[in-house]
Write a protein that holds these residues in place. Structure first.
Motif, PDB file in Angstrom:
ATOM      1  N   GLU A  54       7.026   9.289  29.811  1.00  0.00           N
ATOM      2  CA  GLU A  54       5.890   9.473  30.825  1.00  0.00           C
ATOM      3  C   GLU A  54       6.418  10.741  31.480  1.00  0.00           C
ATOM      4  OE1 GLU A  54       3.313   6.664  33.300  1.00  0.00           O
ATOM      5  OE2 GLU A  54       5.033   5.686  32.361  1.00  0.00           O
ATOM      6  N   GLY A  55       7.809  10.565  32.789  1.00  0.00           N
ATOM      7  CA  GLY A  55       7.787  11.333  33.610  1.00  0.00           C
ATOM      8  C   GLY A  55       7.310  12.621  33.213  1.00  0.00           C
ATOM      9  N   LEU A  56       8.579  13.377  31.449  1.00  0.00           N
ATOM     10  CA  LEU A  56       8.584  14.203  30.552  1.00  0.00           C
ATOM     11  C   LEU A  56       7.737  14.567  30.719  1.00  0.00           C
ATOM     12  CD1 LEU A  56      10.190  16.123  30.061  1.00  0.00           C
ATOM     13  CD2 LEU A  56      10.623  15.063  27.502  1.00  0.00           C
ATOM     14  N   GLN A  57       5.913  13.636  29.830  1.00  0.00           N
ATOM     15  CA  GLN A  57       4.534  14.709  30.086  1.00  0.00           C
ATOM     16  C   GLN A  57       4.596  15.258  31.811  1.00  0.00           C
ATOM     17  OE1 GLN A  57       2.596  11.518  27.651  1.00  0.00           O
ATOM     18  NE2 GLN A  57       4.441  10.721  26.439  1.00  0.00           N
ATOM     19  N   HIS A  58       4.246  14.005  32.145  1.00  0.00           N
ATOM     20  CA  HIS A  58       4.058  14.625  34.017  1.00  0.00           C
ATOM     21  C   HIS A  58       4.292  16.134  33.821  1.00  0.00           C
ATOM     22  CE1 HIS A  58       1.934   9.941  33.443  1.00  0.00           C
ATOM     23  NE2 HIS A  58       1.282  10.675  33.984  1.00  0.00           N
ATOM     24  N   GLU A  59       5.019  15.816  33.848  1.00  0.00           N
ATOM     25  CA  GLU A  59       6.632  16.943  34.120  1.00  0.00           C
ATOM     26  C   GLU A  59       7.807  18.099  32.945  1.00  0.00           C
ATOM     27  OE1 GLU A  59       6.713  16.966  39.536  1.00  0.00           O
ATOM     28  OE2 GLU A  59       7.586  15.102  38.107  1.00  0.00           O
ATOM     29  N   PRO A  60       6.087  18.775  32.246  1.00  0.00           N
ATOM     30  CA  PRO A  60       7.208  18.902  31.469  1.00  0.00           C
ATOM     31  C   PRO A  60       8.401  19.816  31.686  1.00  0.00           C
ATOM     32  CG  PRO A  60       4.699  19.724  31.092  1.00  0.00           C
ATOM     33  CD  PRO A  60       4.951  18.873  32.034  1.00  0.00           C
ATOM     34  N   GLY A  61       9.620  20.225  31.300  1.00  0.00           N
ATOM     35  CA  GLY A  61      10.557  21.446  30.870  1.00  0.00           C
ATOM     36  C   GLY A  61      11.477  21.277  30.862  1.00  0.00           C
ATOM     37  N   PRO A  62      12.989  21.590  30.749  1.00  0.00           N
ATOM     38  CA  PRO A  62      13.753  22.003  29.245  1.00  0.00           C
ATOM     39  C   PRO A  62      14.185  20.515  30.512  1.00  0.00           C
ATOM     40  CG  PRO A  62      14.313  22.900  31.283  1.00  0.00           C
ATOM     41  CD  PRO A  62      12.929  23.192  31.153  1.00  0.00           C
ATOM     42  N   VAL A  63      15.300  20.281  28.691  1.00  0.00           N
ATOM     43  CA  VAL A  63      15.766  18.480  28.557  1.00  0.00           C
ATOM     44  C   VAL A  63      17.538  18.920  28.546  1.00  0.00           C
ATOM     45  CG1 VAL A  63      15.841  16.050  28.301  1.00  0.00           C
ATOM     46  CG2 VAL A  63      13.339  17.070  28.775  1.00  0.00           C
TER      47      VAL A  63
END
Length: 304
Positions: A54-63
């Motif tokens: 959910e956090g990744l969808q709101h603030e996408p960036g490399p993982v």
């Protein structure tokens, strides 16, 4: 030229220390770039991973991730692919290399480095030892130390000892105080003794900050020998001469981090034990640390 901020997600099924260290080491090479860290630790179930997604969808960036559970890995990788963000398991290449050399598959075991084994309790014991032998306390127990650090006040002895304790090393520290004798236990030490020194200007600034923290400001700061330039310079010189007389190596911590100082201490300990076991000529000191009385590298002054 201004740089846009990027989001960096660090996803771990353990404490996240490995990812934090890797991110810190790599990002130090990118100056003037703003990176927003999103740290997700102890991710061990799908419910916990859903918060990450959910956090990744709101603030996408490399993982960057360290996940042992294959189902969690696949779920994370699928979402990253759908969002078009890069995703990297930071240990896979190292694991593949070692598996090829060892000839065995690694076990799927999360947080294997954080088990409460003998090494864990050794680190806890070392922490207790540092607390009991900090700043000249408990000198009678110095014979149990694995290393003893000496130096003037505020030359980073205490934080270095605590860093060493986290590595399982019992480290004592003894301040070199003008006009005060060293404890008799250091006449014939049973462990390596390492001196820490620091440039005069850096030490005065650290001590001024210390006085401000404890409320000792005003006229006292301008008159006390504790921060008087001539007195401090003489104090540092006397400490170095003492180390020279005892044959103790010295590390200059003026522009050296605690981690770098501790790494040099460990090198000096290894050299000390090698000389003792082999009974041969004195081994050359590691880079950045010479015998007392000579230039001793660079470092960052910290409070002791």
């Amino acid at each position: 030229m201004s740089q846009r901020a990027i989001n960096l997600h660090l996803v771990s099924d353990s404490t996240g220390e490995t990812l934090n260290s890797i991110a810190r080491a790599t990002l130090a090479r990118f100056e003037d770039h703003h990176v927003v860290h999103h740290r997700w630790s102890l991710i061990r179930s799908r419910l916990q991973l859903d918060r990450v997604l959910e956090g990744l969808q709101h603030e996408p960036g490399p993982v960057l991730f360290t996940l042992v559970d294959r189902s969690l890995r696949h779920a994370l990788e699928e979402v990253c692919e759908r969002l078009g963000v890069p995703c990297l398991s930071v240990l896979d290449q190292v694991m593949d290399l070692l598996q090829g050399q060892i000839g065995a598959q690694a076990k799927e075991k999360r947080a294997a480095q954080h088990v409460m084994d003998a090494d864990y309790f050794r680190r806890i014991d070392a922490m207790h030892f540092v607390l009991a032998h900090d700043d000249g306390q408990g000198t009678a127990g110095i014979h149990e130390a694995e290393v003893c650090l000496v130096g003037v006040s505020r030359s980073s002895k205490t934080p270095t000892c605590f860093y060493l304790a986290n590595r399982g090393i019992k480290a004592a520290n003894v301040p070199i105080v003008p006009g005060a004798p060293l404890p008799p236990e250091l006449e014939t030490p049973r462990c390596p003794v390492v001196g820490l020194t620091i440039e005069t200007a850096a030490l005065i600034e650290i001590r001024r900050h210390r006085l401000r923290l404890i409320g000792a400001d005003g006229v006292r700061q301008s008159t006390t020998d504790y921060i008087d330039p001539d007195s401090v310079k003489a104090e540092i010189l006397a400490a170095r001469r003492l180390c020279t007389a005892r044959g103790w190596p010295v590390i200059d911590v003026t522009r050296r981090s605690i981690e770098e100082t501790a790494a040099t201490v460990l090198q000096l300990m290894e050299a000390w034990h090698m000389r003792r076991n082999q009974g041969g000529p004195q081994a050359a000191p590691p880079p950045g640390a010479q015998g007392a009385g000579q230039g001793a590298g660079q470092g960052a002054g910290q409070g002791a």
